[in-house]
Design an enzyme around this catalytic site. Structure first.
Site, PDB file in Angstrom:
ATOM      1  N   GLU A   1       1.682   3.885 -19.402  1.00 31.80           N
ATOM      2  CA  GLU A   1       0.647   4.209 -18.419  1.00 31.80           C
ATOM      3  C   GLU A   1       0.096   5.613 -18.626  1.00 31.80           C
ATOM      4  O   GLU A   1      -1.099   5.860 -18.421  1.00 31.80           O
ATOM      5  CB  GLU A   1       1.196   4.060 -17.000  1.00 31.80           C
ATOM      6  CG  GLU A   1       1.791   2.692 -16.694  1.00 31.80           C
ATOM      7  CD  GLU A   1       0.881   1.542 -17.077  1.00 31.80           C
ATOM      8  OE1 GLU A   1      -0.341   1.640 -16.858  1.00 31.80           O
ATOM      9  OE2 GLU A   1       1.397   0.536 -17.606  1.00 31.80           O
TER      10      GLU A   1
ATOM     11  N   ALA B   1       3.136  -2.189 -14.344  1.00 28.61           N
ATOM     12  CA  ALA B   1       2.520  -0.967 -13.830  1.00 28.61           C
ATOM     13  C   ALA B   1       1.021  -1.078 -13.999  1.00 28.61           C
ATOM     14  O   ALA B   1       0.508  -2.003 -14.641  1.00 28.61           O
ATOM     15  CB  ALA B   1       3.058   0.259 -14.559  1.00 28.61           C
ATOM     16  N   MET B   2       0.297  -0.107 -13.414  1.00 27.22           N
ATOM     17  CA  MET B   2      -1.162  -0.056 -13.528  1.00 27.22           C
ATOM     18  C   MET B   2      -1.613   1.380 -13.674  1.00 27.22           C
ATOM     19  O   MET B   2      -1.185   2.259 -12.923  1.00 27.22           O
ATOM     20  CB  MET B   2      -1.802  -0.692 -12.291  1.00 27.22           C
ATOM     21  CG  MET B   2      -3.322  -0.643 -12.286  1.00 27.22           C
ATOM     22  SD  MET B   2      -4.030  -1.535 -13.685  1.00 27.22           S
ATOM     23  CE  MET B   2      -5.636  -0.747 -13.814  1.00 27.22           C
ATOM     24  N   GLU B   3      -2.537   1.598 -14.610  1.00 27.90           N
ATOM     25  CA  GLU B   3      -2.920   2.941 -15.035  1.00 27.90           C
ATOM     26  C   GLU B   3      -3.977   3.591 -14.167  1.00 27.90           C
ATOM     27  O   GLU B   3      -4.877   4.272 -14.682  1.00 27.90           O
ATOM     28  CB  GLU B   3      -3.416   2.896 -16.484  1.00 27.90           C
ATOM     29  CG  GLU B   3      -4.699   2.120 -16.727  1.00 27.90           C
ATOM     30  CD  GLU B   3      -4.504   0.674 -17.127  1.00 27.90           C
ATOM     31  OE1 GLU B   3      -5.410   0.100 -17.749  1.00 27.90           O
ATOM     32  OE2 GLU B   3      -3.432   0.113 -16.806  1.00 27.90           O
TER      33      GLU B   3
ATOM     34  N   HIS C   1      -2.558   5.669 -21.178  1.00 26.90           N
ATOM     35  CA  HIS C   1      -3.828   5.153 -20.662  1.00 26.90           C
ATOM     36  C   HIS C   1      -4.692   6.251 -20.026  1.00 26.90           C
ATOM     37  O   HIS C   1      -5.906   6.057 -19.889  1.00 26.90           O
ATOM     38  CB  HIS C   1      -3.569   4.091 -19.595  1.00 26.90           C
ATOM     39  CG  HIS C   1      -3.400   2.706 -20.130  1.00 26.90           C
ATOM     40  ND1 HIS C   1      -4.262   2.141 -21.033  1.00 26.90           N
ATOM     41  CD2 HIS C   1      -2.470   1.748 -19.857  1.00 26.90           C
ATOM     42  CE1 HIS C   1      -3.878   0.906 -21.301  1.00 26.90           C
ATOM     43  NE2 HIS C   1      -2.792   0.639 -20.602  1.00 26.90           N
TER      44      HIS C   1
ATOM     45  N   GLU D   1      -7.371  -4.123 -11.262  1.00 26.03           N
ATOM     46  CA  GLU D   1      -7.659  -4.781 -12.535  1.00 26.03           C
ATOM     47  C   GLU D   1      -7.380  -6.280 -12.392  1.00 26.03           C
ATOM     48  O   GLU D   1      -6.322  -6.648 -11.896  1.00 26.03           O
ATOM     49  CB  GLU D   1      -6.789  -4.195 -13.655  1.00 26.03           C
ATOM     50  CG  GLU D   1      -7.210  -4.631 -15.039  1.00 26.03           C
ATOM     51  CD  GLU D   1      -6.412  -3.934 -16.137  1.00 26.03           C
ATOM     52  OE1 GLU D   1      -7.009  -3.559 -17.144  1.00 26.03           O
ATOM     53  OE2 GLU D   1      -5.197  -3.776 -15.971  1.00 26.03           O
TER      54      GLU D   1
END
Length: 851
Positions: free
Chosen positions: A300, A266-268, A303, A126
């Site tokens: 997350e 964090a990243m989903e 998401h 992202e």
């Protein structure tokens, strides 16, 4: 960055032309430390005879084959895009390329663990960085199924969003083939590879499936990984969301991986979430950090439904993606975990962020105009996350909780695996609530700025209220008097405790809203507008309420009203309505000295940050040294009085170390570090040692020799970053120049190391040390913006701005750059404008404090 941008119009035109069936992506991670081999086969339909392009940021393109026809890579690829002409109705494209490993936290990030020299990789896609790893139509509305095949060393673990379908031994190591994913946007796909270790668990989804759960981190950190706590929060979130969303978890598995040098919290990634590695606690951390990890885990997880299952069509709805997850995670934390005070945390941390962002000259409507990728890169801000979540909370109060969730359930059912726009959600909420939300959307989502609400009360001789109203004020730049659903709380001091004795809930609209429900009631000791924090607005206190708060702010029976009143006082200080020294007195006395703030770790954390900002930026220069000395001395008193081993003791120790300047205070820091004058209960562990040592270095009481010795003791990646920050904090022109050279002139530092050097560079007791870097700062901006990736460029633009100078000369120099560089990229100008606003605000506060 030139050439890597993508406009919304380009994306819209490509989406009208192309539909993608699926990708097969083969990655060979055994080809050396600089590049990896990427082979992409993509099948897609298009209009016969049309032309388009596919995105690929590569080191070299070796082969492009479209429908069996070989194209000349030199002719069709410019290192950013691959041009595709003469398309058929149904197409197959194969692209073979070498792509670069990154050390910026973008694309495929490569990290070497200094403890054992093992290599760890993870992707971060992202906004638009999947194109750094494979050829892809890089926009969220061109969803497809992805099948990954990865070749890597045999002793590694390889993780992707789907389960492993098969593995085989090969000459270079081992090959993992993963099952196809459901239809996803490319930015939520993932590949994570390296000798990650951890633990596995599972749960039973609401549809009866067994969902495997994995929690992993680097091998050298695994002894500190409390996977059971992460799993407990995850299971609580699964149960809560599946029930409230009335939809089973959409994917086949759920891995959570803590990765090194991560740029965000964090990243989903669907089924394979990545987290910042600092959430693996190798040392004692404040409970605020533990709570933040729980909320991040829940964010997350939310998401997976809102963002991954149903995805925005274009980045202008990024806010909805993030705001929903922020709202849902706070709701889940408050109702499904031990963190029942999550809404107090939300007010202290998230909402204060929103208010700050919304008062900048660069503020924007929640539904922002996102014309291209550069717009969205700088739009991960307090409006996108915190204001959006605050407005969603108010929307829930407006339409009703059950009606809101019913609309969300219908939204998931109708749009699963598709792309949506805001109107699609509003349509479902209108159907379930019976409310017309178009006017609400225009008020709250399509206008910028934050209003201020002030109580107006008239009291008779007998002490009863004869008239009451709420006055709404809006800034001239954004004169929007919106409608607010809010509560007014009446608090009285009863046996030394401020208790709510009456509550009125009403709609406030326009400039003046009468509150007849209060007329005839006895005037309370404290009147709190926006009690329960339902509305998004700044609040003020009337004179009687302010006097009560000044003496009894710690006496509230509940944490949320105390937090709301403290936030109002902080806001008045930032706005120059209250003197900075008065707010320092309030903090050092009633707030930090009482039990209330100590019972809420996040509130304490935020108050200590505000204390530092107020002392260093908002106090008048002629008073600042005296305020600094008094602050450090009071923090030392609070530290010594804190309960041994408590969260309060830990936070006061960190705050005192940061504030210590005099030889006497630095001697106390030194005694804590070498153990000659310990504090009972204070664990001087690895991270605390760096906190104390950096305090000594910044104060000139330690130097390179001590940093070298500590690094020998702690040679981990965290130790290396801490050493870099400490060296940059040395109080000499030479040390500052060395730090500047490493970050600006040489570049090439990994993202996390660069961030540490920047933090140390800005840590000064004498702000004049940074004066020589004002001109070099402005001179480098255009070059840095052009040459660095977005993440690294933003680090320089925001982190190296010498904000601590906070004087008229810096303001005028910033204005001169903005005038001279009117043609600078809009995203760069936005960041400089935001830097300028911080100085202008500080000058207004200093002027008020100097009266």
């Amino acid at each position: 960055m030139p050439g890597e941008n993508l406009t919304r119009e380009e994306a819209r035109a490509r989406a009208d032309l192309v539909q993608v069936d699926g990708y097969e992506v083969e990655l060979d991670l055994t080809t050396g430390p600089e590049v990896f081999r990427s082979v992409t086969t993509v099948r897609f339909s298009a209009r016969e005879g049309a032309s388009t392009f596919i995105d690929l940021i590569s080191a070299a393109v070796h082969e492009v084959v479209l429908n069996g026809r070989s194209l000349d890579p030199a002719a069709v690829s410019d290192g950013v895009r691959v041009q595709l002409d003469g398309l058929a109705g149904s197409n197959e494209l194969r692209v073979v390329a070498d792509c670069r490993y990154m050390n910026t936290g973008e694309g495929l990030h490569r990290f070497v663990d200094p403890v054992d020299d093992e290599v760890y990789l993870y992707t971060q896609f992202e906004v638009a960085d999947s194109r750094r790893v494979f050829a892809v139509f890089e926009q969220p509305d061109l969803k497809a199924a992805f099948t990954f095949t990865v070749t890597a060393p045999a002793h590694w673990r390889v993780i992707s969003g789907a389960p492993v379908a098969a593995t085989e031994d090969v000459a270079a190591g081992k090959r993992w083939r993963f099952e196809p994913t459901p239809r996803l946007s490319s930015y939520v796909t993932a590949v994570i590879a390296g000798p990650y270790e951890g633990s596995e668990d599972s749960l039973v989804s609401s549809d009866g499936r067994t969902v495997p759960l994995g929690v992993y981190c680097r091998r050298s950190l695994v002894e500190h990984l409390d996977a059971h706590n992460v799993v407990a929060a995850t299971k609580a979130g699964f149960e809560f969301y599946e029930r409230e969303f009335d939809a089973p978890y959409p994917f086949a598995k759920y891995d959570q991986v803590f990765v090194p040098e991560f740029n965000a919290g964090a990243m989903e990634n669907a089924g394979a979430v990545t987290f910042v590695e600092s959430y693996v606690f190798r040392s004692k951390v404040p409970r605020a950090t533990v709570e933040r990890r729980v909320v991040t885990v829940l964010h997350e997880l939310a998401h997976m439904w809102f963002g991954d299952l149903v995805t925005m069509r274009w980045w202008n709805d990024l806010w909805l993606n993030e705001s929903f997850a922020e709202f849902a995670s706070t709701l889940a934390a408050a109702e499904a975990t031990e963190w029942e005070g999550a809404w107090t945390t939300f007010n202290s941390l998230e909402k204060s962020w929103a208010y700050r962002q919304d008062q900048l000259p660069t503020t924007h409507p929640i539904v922002a105009e996102i014309n291209d990728l550069e717009d969205v890169e700088v739009n991960f801000d307090g409006i996108t996350y915190a204001k959006g979540a605050s407005v969603l909370k108010q929307l829930v109060a407006y339409v009703g909780r059950e009606e809101f969730l019913a609309g969300v359930r219908a939204y998931f059912r109708r749009h699963a695996w598709g792309n949506t726009e805001l109107v699609d959600l509003l349509r479902e909420l209108e159907a379930t609530s019976g409310r017309d939300l178009q006017a609400w959307s225009r008020q709250w989502l399509e206008t910028a700025g934050v209003a201020t609400l002030r109580p107006e009360v008239e009291v008779g001789e007998d002490g009863t209220i004869t008239a009451a109203a709420v006055r709404q004020e809006a800034p001239a730049e954004h004169p929007h008097l919106r409608e607010h659903r809010l509560a007014i709380g009446c608090y009285d001091l009863v046996d030394g405790v401020l208790r709510r004795t009456h509550r009125v809930e009403l709609d406030v609209a326009g400039e003046l809203t009468p509150v007849p429900q209060l007329v005839g009631a006895r005037r309370p000791d404290l009147l709190l507008v926006n009690d329960d924090d339902l509305a998004y607005a700044k609040i003020r206190l009337d004179e009687r309420s302010a006097a009560t708060a000044a003496q009894h702010l710690d006496a509230f029976a509940d944490s949320l009203p105390r937090s709301l009143v403290a936030a109002a006082w902080w806001d008045m200080t930032r706005d120059g309505e209250a003197a900075a020294r008065d707010y320092v007195d309030l903090l050092l006395g009633t707030l930090l000295g009482g039990d209330g703030a100590r019972q809420d770790s996040t509130v304490l954390l935020v108050l200590l940050r505000q204390l530092t900002t107020t002392v260093e930026l908002y106090t008048a220069p002629q008073h600042r040294d005296a305020v600094r000395a008094r602050t450090a001395e009071r923090l030392l008193e609070l530290l010594r009085a804190a309960e041994p081993g408590s969260d309060t003791q830990l936070q006061f120790a960190r705050a005192f170390a940061a504030a210590a300047r005099t030889p006497e205070h630095l001697a106390v820091v030194g005694g804590l570090l070498d153990g000659s004058t310990p504090l009972p209960g204070l664990d001087v562990d690895a991270d605390m040692r760096w906190v104390l040592l950096t305090s000594l270095v910044a104060g000139g009481a330690a130097g390179d020799a001590e940093v070298d010795a500590e690094l020998e003791r702690d040679g981990t990646a965290t130790g290396q970053r801490s050493a870099a920050a400490a060296r940059a904090a040395r109080p000499s022109p030479e040390a500052k120049q060395q730090a500047w050279t490493r970050v600006v002139d040489e570049g090439g530092l990994p993202n996390a190391v660069a961030a540490s050097v920047i933090a140390g560079f800005g840590r000064v007791h004498d702000a004049e040390l940074l004066r020589p870097f004002v001109e070099p700062y402005f001179a480098c901006l255009r070059r840095v913006w052009a040459e660095r990736t977005n993440e690294m460029a933003q680090q320089v633009v925001t982190g190296l701005y010498p904000a601590v100078l906070a004087d008229r000369a810096l303001l005028e120099r910033t204005d001169a750059w903005l005038e001279q560089e009117r043609d600078a990229p809009p995203a760069l100008r936005r960041l400089v404008l935001e830097n300028r606003d911080g100085v202008a605000r500080a000058l207004r506060a200093q002027e008020r404090d100097g009266r």
